[in-house]
Each structure stands twice: as C-alpha cells, then as structure tokens.
Design a protein around this motif. Structure first.
Motif, PDB file in Angstrom:
ATOM      1  N   VAL A 295       0.837  -1.209   0.000  1.00 22.95           N
ATOM      2  CA  VAL A 295       0.000   0.000   0.000  1.00 22.95           C
ATOM      3  C   VAL A 295       0.869   1.255   0.000  1.00 22.95           C
ATOM      4  CG1 VAL A 295      -1.607   1.359   1.434  1.00 22.95           C
ATOM      5  CG2 VAL A 295      -2.012  -1.082   1.061  1.00 22.95           C
ATOM      6  N   TYR A 296       1.954   1.232   0.762  1.00 24.96           N
ATOM      7  CA  TYR A 296       2.843   2.392   0.821  1.00 24.96           C
ATOM      8  C   TYR A 296       3.432   2.699  -0.550  1.00 24.96           C
ATOM      9  CZ  TYR A 296       6.891   5.267   1.950  1.00 24.96           C
ATOM     10  OH  TYR A 296       7.822   6.277   1.975  1.00 24.96           O
ATOM     11  N   LYS A 297       3.849   1.629  -1.251  1.00 29.53           N
ATOM     12  CA  LYS A 297       4.410   1.836  -2.597  1.00 29.53           C
ATOM     13  C   LYS A 297       3.343   2.398  -3.537  1.00 29.53           C
ATOM     14  CE  LYS A 297       7.770  -0.076  -4.284  1.00 29.53           C
ATOM     15  NZ  LYS A 297       8.741  -0.873  -5.067  1.00 29.53           N
ATOM     16  N   ASN A 298       2.078   1.869  -3.395  1.00 32.11           N
ATOM     17  CA  ASN A 298       0.970   2.372  -4.225  1.00 32.11           C
ATOM     18  C   ASN A 298       0.669   3.837  -3.917  1.00 32.11           C
ATOM     19  OD1 ASN A 298       0.448   0.122  -5.769  1.00 32.11           O
ATOM     20  ND2 ASN A 298      -0.936  -0.785  -4.258  1.00 32.11           N
ATOM     21  N   TYR A 299       0.805   4.192  -2.615  1.00 32.14           N
ATOM     22  CA  TYR A 299       0.550   5.573  -2.203  1.00 32.14           C
ATOM     23  C   TYR A 299       1.488   6.534  -2.922  1.00 32.14           C
ATOM     24  CZ  TYR A 299       1.043   9.762   0.658  1.00 32.14           C
ATOM     25  OH  TYR A 299       1.138  11.066   1.070  1.00 32.14           O
ATOM     26  N   LEU A 300       2.757   6.176  -2.985  1.00 37.62           N
ATOM     27  CA  LEU A 300       3.728   7.035  -3.667  1.00 37.62           C
ATOM     28  C   LEU A 300       3.372   7.197  -5.145  1.00 37.62           C
ATOM     29  CD1 LEU A 300       7.051   5.699  -2.074  1.00 37.62           C
ATOM     30  CD2 LEU A 300       5.801   7.792  -1.487  1.00 37.62           C
ATOM     31  N   LYS A 303       0.173   9.377  -5.476  1.00 37.48           N
ATOM     32  CA  LYS A 303       0.459  10.783  -5.206  1.00 37.48           C
ATOM     33  C   LYS A 303       0.917  11.485  -6.478  1.00 37.48           C
ATOM     34  CE  LYS A 303       3.053  13.727  -2.011  1.00 37.48           C
ATOM     35  NZ  LYS A 303       4.057  13.766  -0.930  1.00 37.48           N
ATOM     36  N   LYS A 304       1.739  10.796  -7.203  1.00 33.41           N
ATOM     37  CA  LYS A 304       2.216  11.345  -8.479  1.00 33.41           C
ATOM     38  C   LYS A 304       1.061  11.452  -9.477  1.00 33.41           C
ATOM     39  CE  LYS A 304       5.376  10.334 -12.279  1.00 33.41           C
ATOM     40  NZ  LYS A 304       6.307   9.339 -12.856  1.00 33.41           N
ATOM     41  N   LEU A 305       0.219  10.395  -9.494  1.00 31.33           N
ATOM     42  CA  LEU A 305      -0.920  10.367 -10.430  1.00 31.33           C
ATOM     43  C   LEU A 305      -1.929  11.469 -10.095  1.00 31.33           C
ATOM     44  CD1 LEU A 305      -2.067   8.735 -12.815  1.00 31.33           C
ATOM     45  CD2 LEU A 305      -3.311   7.341 -11.170  1.00 31.33           C
ATOM     46  N   ASN A 306      -2.187  11.706  -8.779  1.00 36.74           N
ATOM     47  CA  ASN A 306      -3.139  12.744  -8.352  1.00 36.74           C
ATOM     48  C   ASN A 306      -2.700  14.126  -8.799  1.00 36.74           C
ATOM     49  OD1 ASN A 306      -4.991  11.092  -7.151  1.00 36.74           O
ATOM     50  ND2 ASN A 306      -4.063  11.203  -5.111  1.00 36.74           N
ATOM     51  N   SER A 307      -1.397  14.343  -8.768  1.00 31.90           N
ATOM     52  CA  SER A 307      -0.873  15.634  -9.221  1.00 31.90           C
ATOM     53  C   SER A 307      -1.225  15.868 -10.683  1.00 31.90           C
ATOM     54  CB  SER A 307       0.644  15.660  -9.005  1.00 31.90           C
ATOM     55  OG  SER A 307       1.189  16.855  -9.493  1.00 31.90           O
ATOM     56  N   GLU A 308      -1.102  14.795 -11.487  1.00 30.14           N
ATOM     57  CA  GLU A 308      -1.455  14.904 -12.908  1.00 30.14           C
ATOM     58  C   GLU A 308      -2.963  15.107 -13.092  1.00 30.14           C
ATOM     59  OE1 GLU A 308       0.046  11.324 -14.563  1.00 30.14           O
ATOM     60  OE2 GLU A 308       2.171  11.873 -14.323  1.00 30.14           O
ATOM     61  N   LEU A 309      -3.772  14.421 -12.228  1.00 34.46           N
ATOM     62  CA  LEU A 309      -5.236  14.549 -12.328  1.00 34.46           C
ATOM     63  C   LEU A 309      -5.700  15.956 -11.963  1.00 34.46           C
ATOM     64  CD1 LEU A 309      -6.485  11.164 -10.804  1.00 34.46           C
ATOM     65  CD2 LEU A 309      -6.794  11.955 -13.153  1.00 34.46           C
ATOM     66  N   GLN A 310      -5.043  16.587 -10.991  1.00 38.60           N
ATOM     67  CA  GLN A 310      -5.425  17.944 -10.597  1.00 38.60           C
ATOM     68  C   GLN A 310      -5.241  18.921 -11.750  1.00 38.60           C
ATOM     69  OE1 GLN A 310      -3.172  18.849  -7.078  1.00 38.60           O
ATOM     70  NE2 GLN A 310      -4.510  17.637  -5.731  1.00 38.60           N
ATOM     71  N   ILE A 311      -4.158  18.706 -12.489  1.00 38.20           N
ATOM     72  CA  ILE A 311      -3.923  19.558 -13.666  1.00 38.20           C
ATOM     73  C   ILE A 311      -5.039  19.339 -14.692  1.00 38.20           C
ATOM     74  CG2 ILE A 311      -2.357  19.988 -15.595  1.00 38.20           C
ATOM     75  CD1 ILE A 311      -0.041  19.125 -13.686  1.00 38.20           C
ATOM     76  N   ALA A 312      -5.385  18.028 -14.905  1.00 35.83           N
ATOM     77  CA  ALA A 312      -6.448  17.701 -15.870  1.00 35.83           C
ATOM     78  C   ALA A 312      -7.787  18.284 -15.420  1.00 35.83           C
ATOM     79  CB  ALA A 312      -6.563  16.179 -16.031  1.00 35.83           C
ATOM     80  N   ASN A 313      -8.088  18.231 -14.092  1.00 33.91           N
ATOM     81  CA  ASN A 313      -9.343  18.777 -13.567  1.00 33.91           C
ATOM     82  C   ASN A 313      -9.435  20.280 -13.762  1.00 33.91           C
ATOM     83  OD1 ASN A 313     -10.447  16.366 -12.741  1.00 33.91           O
ATOM     84  ND2 ASN A 313      -9.569  16.472 -10.673  1.00 33.91           N
ATOM     85  N   SER A 314      -8.294  20.948 -13.596  1.00 32.46           N
ATOM     86  CA  SER A 314      -8.283  22.402 -13.817  1.00 32.46           C
ATOM     87  C   SER A 314      -8.645  22.717 -15.262  1.00 32.46           C
ATOM     88  CB  SER A 314      -6.908  22.974 -13.485  1.00 32.46           C
ATOM     89  OG  SER A 314      -6.589  22.748 -12.134  1.00 32.46           O
ATOM     90  N   GLU A 315      -8.089  21.916 -16.187  1.00 32.17           N
ATOM     91  CA  GLU A 315      -8.395  22.120 -17.606  1.00 32.17           C
ATOM     92  C   GLU A 315      -9.869  21.833 -17.891  1.00 32.17           C
ATOM     93  OE1 GLU A 315      -5.629  19.530 -19.474  1.00 32.17           O
ATOM     94  OE2 GLU A 315      -3.906  20.883 -19.238  1.00 32.17           O
TER      95      GLU A 315
END
Length: 694
Positions: A295-300, A303-315
C-alpha cells in the motif's frame, strides 16, 4: 387451512379454539421456516389477546408479526398490523399521537400496493378514532373517503360505516338521518351475525337517544349492549381462552430454551476452533505487513498520479465554464432572434386581420390568405425553436386547467380543416363513451401534441381519413389514464427510420413537394409526452400507414372540476369604455394595437417614447397603459419605474416579443402589473385589462 380456521373462530368470539389453531399454525410455519405464515399466526394470536383485553401481550405479538412482515416486505400485512396496533393505542391505551402515526403507516402501505380496500379500512378506523375524541370535522374527511369507496370494504365492515354516519349526523343535529343510520347499522350487524359490531351500534345508538331525551329507548339499547358484551365475554369462555393462551406462552418458552441450547452448542464448537484461529491470526498479521508495504508503494505512485489529475481537472473546469458561457450565449441568441421576428410578425398578422375585417370582399382572397398563413407559419417556426429550447433547459412545467375533452378535440379538428382539405382528407374522431366529460390537466400541451401528430398525418396522406381514437386505458381512484391513437393510411415510415423521427431537425425521405417544416414537431411531441410521465410509440409500414400511441393521466374529479370552472369564469365585458395609453415606437404596431382597442369601443392615445408618455400622464387621465418594452432612449422598464416614482397607480401591462418567463420578474420589479407576449389574442388582452382595472 389452520390460519383460516383460527380467524373464523376469532370472528365468532371463540377465543379458545382460535388460539389452539393459531398455535398449531405457528408450529407448522416454524417447521417449514415460512415467514409469511409466522407473521399471520402471530397476528391472529395478538388479535385474540386484544379481544381478551390483554393489551400488552397483544402488542408484543403484533410486533413479532410486524418483524416477519417487514422481513418479507409484505405491504398488505404491514398495513393490517399497523392498523390493529393503532386501534389498541387509540381506544385502549389512549396514546392518540402514536395511534394516529400507526394509522398513517397503514394507509401508506395500502397505497403502496394500490389496495383501496386496505386504505378504506384504515380511513374507517381513523374516522372512528377522531369521532371518539370529539374531532368530528377532522374525522369526516376520512368518513367521506369511506362513503365514496364503501364498495371496496368487506361486507362485515358495512355496519360500522352506517354507525359512523349516525355518529356524525348526530353531531350535526340531523336527528332523522342519524336515526336511520343507526337502525341500518343494527339491522346489518344482526343480519351478518356480527355481535361485536352490533354491540358498538347499540352503545352509540343509546348515547344518541339519551342525548335527545329518549331515555326509555336509550336504556333498552344500552341493555342490548350489555347482553351482547356478556355473551361475547362469557367468564367460562374467557377462562378456557386464557388457559389456551398460557399453553401458547409455554410453547414460546420452549422455543426460547431450544434456541439457548443451540447457541451453547455453537459456542462450544467455536471454542474448539479458537486454536486454529490463533494460528490464522498470526499468519494474517504477517500478510497484513506485506500488504501495508504494498500500500505504501501504491501511495507514492498515486500521489504522483493525483498531481497529474489535478492539472487535468483544472483544464476540465475551464472547459466547463466555457460550455456554460456558450449555453448562456445560445439562450440569449434565441431570445433576441425571437424578439426580432415576433415584432414584425405582430404587425403582419394584425394588418392581415384588419384588412380582412374592413374589406369583407377580401376575405376570400388567395393572396391575402397566403400572406396570413405564411406569417402564422413563420410564427409557428419561431415558437418551435423556443419550445425546444425551454424543454431542454427544464423551464417548461405542466399547468392544470379544467376542460371538456370532446370540445377540445372538435376545436383541434376545426383548426386543421385547412390542411385536411388541401390533401382531400377527412379527420375522424372516435371518443370512448366511458370517458368523463370534464378533465383536469394541461390541455394546451395536449393540444400541441395532437396538432403536431394529426397535421403530420394529414400532410403525408391523400384522399383518405386520419383517425384520432381516444379510449379509457385504466382508472385509479379519480385519475383516468387516456390512451390516444393517431392513425393514418399515408406513405408510412421505414423501420430503420422510426427511431430517428423523434430527433431534432430530422425529416425522413423528404421530397420537394412535401410540406416544408422545421423538423422539430415530433421532437417536441416526444418531450411533451415525457413531461406527462409517459412514452410515445409508433407502428408503421411503408405505403400502408402509421399509428402513433401514447397514454396520459388526467384527474377526473368532477367536483374539483366544477369548482375550477366556477373560479375561471371571467367577465370579458367592461362596464364602460376605457381610455388607454399605448406606449409604442413601432408605427405598424401602433396601428394594430389601437385598432384592436377601438373595435371594443375603447379610446386610446399613442406615445412614441417614454418621455412623451410621462408628459401625457401629467395632462390627461388614463384607465390603463400598454407599455412596449424595447424602445430607444428610455425603455419600458425605465418608463414604468418613473411613472411609479411620480405616484401614478394606473395599471401597466407590458407588451413584448420576448418570452414571458424570460422577463416577468423584471417586469414586476419595475412596477408593471402584468405581461403579454406579442402576437396575442384580443380576448387575452381584454381579460388582463378588465382584471387590473376592476
């Protein structure tokens, strides 16, 4: 069956026998694990305890029956059991609020399965309960429902209905009617051998007679009541019944004991397995540590994927805001276009009417008729576009009018006579005789649906007939579900195209000589039928014809309809000619509006601008003002605000080419009293004027 035998003995006040068969039924249902018959058995046992005045035991058993009924989701049982518990809380425990809540639940479950008999029975108990605490007017609402639906009740409930009518008429001081009701109740209960209901009828009749000083007759009826109650609750019979009840309780204790022993055995089995559980627990801890690392490895990674999704959500948010802005622009565009088209159309239609009225010989002129038809067709096109826009934005709501169905359909037939004659067709109406004369619903939307369907049928049919068939599909209470069928023998529609015809701007296999429409008619029809909570269906075959079918519910309560019609009666004639100020900058519209007013013997003055209107108001008296909204320099809103600021109370009616729902709030906020959309019917204008002036 055992439960049926038990209920028969219960109805005859044979409590011992009833309890015996109920016990046997319960044993059988437990062995078969049948929750339905468990609920029935506990309900009958509870009813016996209720009759034996063991109310706490009765409630306890009713609650067990209720649990099984809820488990299987049986609304019929839930309705009956809630009703019976309500009787105990009301008539014996005097906990009125709790009782009324249970009665409401009984009605809710009865309505859920559309069981009018169950709803009627719950209303019967509610009426009796309200009468018992002196709330006769509240109780009469329920009694009135029972009287209308008495045919849904079992025959053994009829004596109680007569008794309740006697109680209400006694309260109202209708002595003769109340006497007749009580005597009918006693006679019917005697005939049906319903000792319990007969005893209540004697008791209520005795109180009624005592109230009006007929003491001897009152005593005789009270004596009959005592005799019957003694018969029902014979002491020897009660002892036997209570002993049978004791046997039932012993059975319950035995069942509880068996359940406890079973639970002990289960616990022993669980203890034997506890050692295995410990081993498994240790293995589980090790596995959990491995999972936590994963789970810890998945979390890392996430976290990277969420950063990309936030950019996509803004668009996406930016894109959404642009779409909303585009929708606003579209709405504003449609509104502006409609205004620009409706304003000259008001003049064209009005002038055509004026010419045909002033020059009677021109009424048959092909050119003049073509001019008027073309203007009305162009207006219809504009209205179609606005209609589809309103439906898509969920701004269209159904209204309620009282109307005569036959008259409405005859009007539709007459209005389409021009199209029917063009292709040498005939419109035939087939209206079922069992449909009520008057209905309540949105007649305007219904007419819009039928006019679209019938006009389409007429356009693609030649030298034949178009049939409009209306039948009563079903009736639920006062609601009639009417089935409409529009049948033609025209060119038909291919199977592959039958779904497409309800899309916007679609016209299937159109030829140059075909009627040139917008392609919005059937799309509007489908959306309006959906608005009624229904669906439209098509059956069609090429070169054979088409049938369009849909079903719409209408309220058929004739009393409600009569009241609505009385409320809608409006005197369209004024008591004297009025002087009206027309504020309008368009010359043609000035001519049309003034001609409409003068034809009704009203006088009018014209102001080409807001400032001219203010000057005229200072020097002359007017009864009403017709105010154009869209004027240069000082528009209708600003002019109206200034009129109110100067203290004038004259009614102001906005005349506009915009849709009413688009501007009504702004119209009222500026001080105007109402709004009328151009082009308008003269009778609508005078109705508004008369209402505001009076």
């Amino acid at each position: 069956m055992l439960t049926q035998k038990s209920e028969r003995f219960l109805n005859n006040s044979e409590f011992k026998e009833s309890l015996f068969y109920a016990r046997e039924a319960l044993k059988l249902s437990i062995s078969l694990n049948d929750d339905y018959f468990k609920s029935i058995s506990y309900k009958i046992i509870a009813s016996n305890y209720e009759e034996l005045s063991e109310y706490e035991k009765s409630i306890a058993n009713y609650n067990i029956a209720l649990q099984y009924a809820e488990k299987i989701g049986n609304s019929d049982l839930l309705s009956r059991i809630n009703n019976n518990i309500g009787n105990i809380y009301f008539f014996h425990k005097k906990e009125y609020e709790k009782a009324l809540d249970l009665y409401d639940k009984s009605i809710f479950y009865g309505e859920q399965i559309q069981d009018t008999s169950r709803v009627a029975f719950a209303n019967l108990n509610l009426a009796w309960a309200k009468f018992d605490i002196g709330q006769y007017d509240e109780g009469y609402k329920h009694l009135n429902y029972i009287n209308k639906n008495i045919h849904y009740l079992n025959a053994d409930a009829v004596p109680v209905v007569f008794m309740l009518n006697g109680m209400y008429n006694s309260y109202k001081g209708k002595v003769d009617i109340a006497t007749s009701d009580f005597e009918k109740s006693i006679a019917e209960a005697t005939r049906l051998k319903q000792d319990v209901d007969l005893s209540f009828a004697y008791l209520e009749y005795s109180m009624f007679l005592n109230k009006y000083g007929l003491y001897k007759s009152a005593f005789e009826n009270l004596d009959q009541y005592r005799i019957l109650r003694s018969k029902i609750y014979d002491q020897q019979k009660l002892k036997k019944a209570l002993s049978e009840g004791l046997n039932f309780e012993i059975d319950e204790y035995k069942r509880a004991l068996v359940q406890i022993n079973q639970e002990k055995a289960d616990q022993a089995s669980k203890l034997k397995k506890s050692r295995i559980t410990v081993y498994l627990f240790v293995a589980g801890i090790i596995g959990l540590l491995i999972i936590l690392y994963s789970v810890y490895k998945n979390y890392l990674y996430k976290k990277k994927l969420n950063s990309e999704l936030q950019i996509a959500n803004s668009e996406l948010k930016i894109a959404k805001d642009m779409a909303i802005e585009a929708a606003k622009v579209k709405t504003q565009f449609v509104s502006t276009i409609s205004h620009e088209l409706r304003t000259p159309l008001y003049g064209v239609v009005g002038l055509a009417d004026m010419i045909m009225e002033e020059y009677k010989g021109s009424a048959n002129s092909k050119h003049l008729n073509s001019l008027k038809f073309s203007a009305e067709y162009l207006l219809s096109l504009v209205n179609d576009i606005l209609q589809i826009n309103k439906i898509e934005e969920n701004k269209l709501v159904l209204e309620k009018y009282c109307f005569n169905l036959v008259d409405q359909l005859e009007t539709i037939k007459d209005s389409l006579s021009f199209i029917s004659k063009f292709n040498k067709n005939n419109i035939v109406l087939d209206i079922a005789k069992d449909i009520p004369a008057n209905l309540i619903g949105d007649k305007i939307r219904l007419c819009q649906i039928l006019i679209n369907l019938i006009s389409n049928a007429l356009k693609f049919t030649s030298n034949d007939e178009v049939l409009l068939k209306v039948s009563l599909d079903k009736k639920l209470g006062e609601v009639c579900f009417l089935k409409f069928e529009v049948i033609d023998h025209g060119i038909g529609i291919a199977k592959k195209n039958q779904e497409k015809i309800f899309d916007k701007f679609v016209q299937i296999e159109r030829k140059n000589e075909d009627y040139q429409g917008t392609g919005l008619g059937l799309s509007i029809v489908k959306k309006l039928v959906n608005l009624f909570g229904s669906e439209i269906y098509i059956e069609s075959e090429e070169h054979v014809g088409s049938t369009f079918t849909f079903t719409i519910p209408f309220d058929a309560d004739q009393e409600k309809c009569k009241k609505m019609m009385e409320d809608e009666i409006i005197d369209h004639q004024t008591c004297k000619p009025l002087k009206i100020l027309v504020v309008e900058d368009n010359k043609i519209n000035q001519i049309v509006t003034c001609k409409t007013l003068r034809d009704k013997n009203h006088s009018c003055e014209v102001a080409e601008s807001g400032s001219k209107a203010l000057d005229l108001l200072e020097s002359e008296h007017f009864d009403a003002i017709l105010m154009d909204i869209n004027m240069p320099v000082m528009d209708g809103y600003e002019t109206s605000r200034e009129i109110r600021k100067r203290g004038f109370k004259i009614p102001i009616i906005a005349l506009t080419a915009y849709g009413r729902d688009e501007i009504i709030e702004r119209v009222l906020a500026s001080g105007m009293d109402d709004c009328l959309v151009k082009p308008f019917e003269a009778v609508t204008l005078f109705t508004i004027i008369n209402r505001l002036v009076k």
